[in-house]
Design a protein around this motif. Structure first.
Motif, PDB file in Angstrom:
ATOM      1  N   ARG A 230       0.852  -1.181   0.000  1.00 42.69           N
ATOM      2  CA  ARG A 230       0.000   0.000   0.000  1.00 42.69           C
ATOM      3  C   ARG A 230       0.889   1.233   0.000  1.00 42.69           C
ATOM      4  NH1 ARG A 230      -4.559  -1.146   4.723  1.00 42.69           N
ATOM      5  NH2 ARG A 230      -5.231  -3.222   3.998  1.00 42.69           N
ATOM      6  N   VAL A 231       0.521   2.229  -0.791  1.00 44.78           N
ATOM      7  CA  VAL A 231       1.324   3.449  -0.874  1.00 44.78           C
ATOM      8  C   VAL A 231       1.441   4.102   0.494  1.00 44.78           C
ATOM      9  CG1 VAL A 231       1.359   5.815  -1.775  1.00 44.78           C
ATOM     10  CG2 VAL A 231       0.860   3.897  -3.314  1.00 44.78           C
ATOM     11  N   ARG A 232       0.343   4.219   1.204  1.00 49.80           N
ATOM     12  CA  ARG A 232       0.385   4.894   2.504  1.00 49.80           C
ATOM     13  C   ARG A 232       1.300   4.178   3.489  1.00 49.80           C
ATOM     14  NH1 ARG A 232      -5.286   6.824   4.838  1.00 49.80           N
ATOM     15  NH2 ARG A 232      -6.118   4.813   4.204  1.00 49.80           N
ATOM     16  N   VAL A 233       1.250   2.856   3.456  1.00 46.78           N
ATOM     17  CA  VAL A 233       2.118   2.092   4.343  1.00 46.78           C
ATOM     18  C   VAL A 233       3.579   2.315   3.962  1.00 46.78           C
ATOM     19  CG1 VAL A 233       2.781  -0.238   5.067  1.00 46.78           C
ATOM     20  CG2 VAL A 233       0.359   0.390   4.913  1.00 46.78           C
ATOM     21  N   ASP A 234       3.850   2.371   2.641  1.00 43.96           N
ATOM     22  CA  ASP A 234       5.210   2.630   2.185  1.00 43.96           C
ATOM     23  C   ASP A 234       5.695   3.998   2.663  1.00 43.96           C
ATOM     24  OD1 ASP A 234       7.184   1.207   0.288  1.00 43.96           O
ATOM     25  OD2 ASP A 234       7.243   3.283  -0.416  1.00 43.96           O
ATOM     26  N   MET A 235       4.826   4.998   2.591  1.00 49.29           N
ATOM     27  CA  MET A 235       5.178   6.330   3.076  1.00 49.29           C
ATOM     28  C   MET A 235       5.389   6.320   4.593  1.00 49.29           C
ATOM     29  SD  MET A 235       2.585   8.641   0.728  1.00 49.29           S
ATOM     30  CE  MET A 235       3.094  10.199   1.465  1.00 49.29           C
ATOM     31  N   PHE A 236       4.539   5.620   5.306  1.00 49.29           N
ATOM     32  CA  PHE A 236       4.658   5.508   6.759  1.00 49.29           C
ATOM     33  C   PHE A 236       5.981   4.884   7.156  1.00 49.29           C
ATOM     34  CE2 PHE A 236       3.774   2.397  10.285  1.00 49.29           C
ATOM     35  CZ  PHE A 236       3.903   3.304  11.329  1.00 49.29           C
ATOM     36  N   ARG A 237       6.419   3.859   6.429  1.00 50.53           N
ATOM     37  CA  ARG A 237       7.683   3.191   6.754  1.00 50.53           C
ATOM     38  C   ARG A 237       8.871   4.148   6.622  1.00 50.53           C
ATOM     39  NH1 ARG A 237       8.220  -1.913   3.138  1.00 50.53           N
ATOM     40  NH2 ARG A 237       9.970  -2.373   4.569  1.00 50.53           N
ATOM     41  N   SER A 238       8.779   5.078   5.681  1.00 47.11           N
ATOM     42  CA  SER A 238       9.874   6.042   5.499  1.00 47.11           C
ATOM     43  C   SER A 238       9.763   7.232   6.439  1.00 47.11           C
ATOM     44  CB  SER A 238       9.882   6.559   4.056  1.00 47.11           C
ATOM     45  OG  SER A 238      10.098   5.525   3.134  1.00 47.11           O
ATOM     46  N   LEU A 239       8.563   7.785   6.545  1.00 50.96           N
ATOM     47  CA  LEU A 239       8.377   9.072   7.206  1.00 50.96           C
ATOM     48  C   LEU A 239       8.052   8.950   8.693  1.00 50.96           C
ATOM     49  CD1 LEU A 239       6.293  10.702   4.347  1.00 50.96           C
ATOM     50  CD2 LEU A 239       8.681  11.181   4.901  1.00 50.96           C
ATOM     51  N   GLY A 240       7.546   7.792   9.105  1.00 53.96           N
ATOM     52  CA  GLY A 240       7.281   7.581  10.519  1.00 53.96           C
ATOM     53  C   GLY A 240       5.919   8.028  10.986  1.00 53.96           C
ATOM     54  N   TYR A 241       5.149   8.678  10.125  1.00 58.02           N
ATOM     55  CA  TYR A 241       3.791   9.116  10.450  1.00 58.02           C
ATOM     56  C   TYR A 241       2.868   8.713   9.304  1.00 58.02           C
ATOM     57  CZ  TYR A 241       5.976  11.846  14.126  1.00 58.02           C
ATOM     58  OH  TYR A 241       6.694  12.232  15.227  1.00 58.02           O
ATOM     59  N   TYR A 242       1.662   8.321   9.650  1.00 54.03           N
ATOM     60  CA  TYR A 242       0.747   7.782   8.645  1.00 54.03           C
ATOM     61  C   TYR A 242      -0.026   8.916   7.976  1.00 54.03           C
ATOM     62  CZ  TYR A 242      -1.872   3.882   6.633  1.00 54.03           C
ATOM     63  OH  TYR A 242      -2.398   2.948   5.777  1.00 54.03           O
ATOM     64  N   PRO A 243      -0.057   8.960   6.629  1.00 54.72           N
ATOM     65  CA  PRO A 243      -0.821   9.988   5.925  1.00 54.72           C
ATOM     66  C   PRO A 243      -2.315   9.641   5.884  1.00 54.72           C
ATOM     67  CG  PRO A 243       0.311   8.602   4.336  1.00 54.72           C
ATOM     68  CD  PRO A 243       0.723   8.112   5.701  1.00 54.72           C
ATOM     69  N   THR A 244      -3.131  10.675   5.784  1.00 58.58           N
ATOM     70  CA  THR A 244      -4.560  10.506   6.025  1.00 58.58           C
ATOM     71  C   THR A 244      -5.416  10.439   4.766  1.00 58.58           C
ATOM     72  OG1 THR A 244      -4.838  12.895   6.263  1.00 58.58           O
ATOM     73  CG2 THR A 244      -4.411  11.627   8.267  1.00 58.58           C
ATOM     74  N   GLU A 245      -4.852  10.068   3.654  1.00 52.77           N
ATOM     75  CA  GLU A 245      -5.668   9.873   2.452  1.00 52.77           C
ATOM     76  C   GLU A 245      -5.340   8.518   1.855  1.00 52.77           C
ATOM     77  OE1 GLU A 245      -8.405   9.787   0.150  1.00 52.77           O
ATOM     78  OE2 GLU A 245      -8.379  11.654   1.303  1.00 52.77           O
ATOM     79  N   THR A 246      -6.254   8.008   1.042  1.00 51.33           N
ATOM     80  CA  THR A 246      -6.116   6.668   0.491  1.00 51.33           C
ATOM     81  C   THR A 246      -4.826   6.511  -0.300  1.00 51.33           C
ATOM     82  OG1 THR A 246      -7.313   7.305  -1.502  1.00 51.33           O
ATOM     83  CG2 THR A 246      -8.618   6.392   0.321  1.00 51.33           C
ATOM     84  N   SER A 247      -4.436   5.273  -0.501  1.00 50.90           N
ATOM     85  CA  SER A 247      -3.176   5.002  -1.197  1.00 50.90           C
ATOM     86  C   SER A 247      -3.201   5.460  -2.640  1.00 50.90           C
ATOM     87  CB  SER A 247      -2.851   3.508  -1.116  1.00 50.90           C
ATOM     88  OG  SER A 247      -2.400   3.172   0.176  1.00 50.90           O
TER      89      SER A 247
END
Length: 435
Positions: A230-247
């Motif tokens: 999932r794009v959001r999970v990929d971003m979370f793994r790098s940035l450390g915070y979860y983004p609030t819109e769909t992948s």
């Protein structure tokens, strides 16, 4: 009793959901509803929905309709804006022309060339709404649902800073609901706080009974290979915070994914998905219209998740709620551009919608937001100044376009979209321009 005006009431599925929530509150069952749309058939369908919804819920609102916006705004306490300038045809244009140049989009309504031109079609109408509200209902709350949310609220902050304009989007709420499902934790009792830009806010606080829930999410991600697709999970793994819109949405706000075939496949990104969604919305409208004409009851589901009914109920009754909303950045987030739109926690009660101070975002989150905000700021400035070069520069600094296309192609693409949308754009912005 409150007067609630719906602009773009012909967005019938959305109107139906909002009406169901509004009329389910005992204190709002006798409100006055003013429905406005520029399409007579859709307006008639919206009226039928309102009357059928009221009958099925046993409510007794006063319902008026008008094809004239100024008439619909008379006496309004709340103005719910859900217009879509250009409708389905404009959406198709926003996808087909960029695709010719090799630019991939998924939803195309927030930033990117699709979001830029959706904003430029919407701004002239927003200007008219703001002017009319200042004259006819200056104390009313403008509750905006129309995308691109951040650009629209940013534009209103620039041209009508005195207007009580708030952008409402449920992406933060549904993000937290979804994450609770991922870790197997019931949503009830969870506390959360997010901030950033609309469709790219960050979940800064997520706890239950004093427990930080982020470690459980990290464990779930580490043990589930499919979750990592999932794009959001990929971003979370790098940035450390979860983004609030769909992948699928998040993929087009950053430069990292859509121009790589391997990433599109790995992260299952549905390129061009909004064309399908928009077509299905048209089909849903036609289905509801035909069912109403045949005398069938509506399917009414009240889940009380939409913010506009909650905002209206809180202001009318003094019931305090906390929501996340989009407002002018008056120093609320200190490392994002001042006066552009930000999404922050807000308290709502009889005093209205009151945004809360956030301070600095984590530096990496603010850096990603800044790219997002730059596109919107340039688009707003283009509209305010009438400078068509700024439209091209907004597209040129857009993360996805910049990663995917040469500069000359970006400018040519903007010229072609400008010609295609024609008089939906402000006259000053219709002029082709060169580097």
């Amino acid at each position: 009793m409150a007067v609630i005006t719906f602009l773009g009431a012909g967005s019938v599925v959305f109107t139906r959901e909002l009406l169901a929530d509004i009329l389910s509150f005992p204190e709002l069952r006798e409100v006055t509803l003013h429905l406005h749309d520029i399409d007579p058939e859709r307006l008639a369908t919206a009226e039928a929905i309102a009357r059928r919804t009221a009958a099925q819920l046993g409510a007794d609102p006063r319902i008026k309709t008008s094809l004239d916006r100024r008439t619909a705004l008379a006496g309004a306490d709340y103005v719910i804006n859900s217009i879509q300038v250009g409708m389905y045809a404009a959406t198709v244009t926003d996808f087909e022309i960029p695709a010719k140049y090799g630019l991939r989009q998924t939803i195309g309504d927030t930033i990117g060339v699709g979001g830029i031109f959706r904003a430029l079609r919407t701004f002239p109408v927003l200007q008219g709404i703001a002017d009319d509200m200042r004259e006819i209902c200056p104390d009313a709350w403008l509750l905006n649902y129309t995308n691109p949310m951040a650009m629209n609220i940013g534009y209103l902050a620039a041209v009508a800073p005195d207007l009580k304009a708030v952008g409402l989007c449920h992406s933060v709420y549904w993000t937290v609901r979804g994450l609770c499902e991922v870790i197997g934790e019931p949503f009830d009792g969870v506390s959360y706080r997010a901030a950033g830009l609309n469709h790219q806010a960050w979940l800064l606080h997520w706890r239950k009974n004093g427990e930080d829930l982020y470690p459980r999410l990290r464990q779930a991600v580490a043990t589930d290979p499919e979750l990592r697709r999932r794009v959001r999970v990929d971003m979370f793994r790098s940035l450390g915070y979860y983004p609030t819109e769909t992948s699928e949405h998040s993929s087009e706000y950053v430069p990292w994914y859509l121009h790589h075939d391997e990433e599109v496949a790995r992260l299952r990104i549905p390129v061009g998905d909004y064309v399908r969604i928009s077509r299905e919305n048209v089909e849903e409208y036609e289905r509801v219209r035909d069912e109403l004409a045949a005398g069938h009851d509506l399917e009414i589901e009240r889940d009380a998740t939409e913010y506009a009914p909650q905002v209206i109920h809180s202001i009318e009754t003094g019931t305090m709620r906390r929501i996340h909303a989009n407002v002018r950045n008056t120093g609320l987030i200190t490392n994002l551009p001042r006066d552009y739109a930000v999404e922050v926690p807000c308290v709502v009660d009889e005093q209205g919608v009151r945004p809360e101070f956030v301070g600095d975002l984590p530096l990496q989150c603010a850096a990603v937001n800044q790219n997002f905000a730059s596109v919107g700021e340039l688009t707003v400035r283009a509209a305010v100044t009438g400078d068509p070069r700024l439209v091209r520069l907004a597209a040129q600094v857009d993360p996805n376009a910049a990663a995917s296309l040469r500069v000359d192609a970006i400018w040519a693409l903007c010229d072609e979209l400008t010609a295609a949308h024609g008089d939906l754009l402000a006259p000053a912005l219709r002029t082709p321009t060169t580097r």
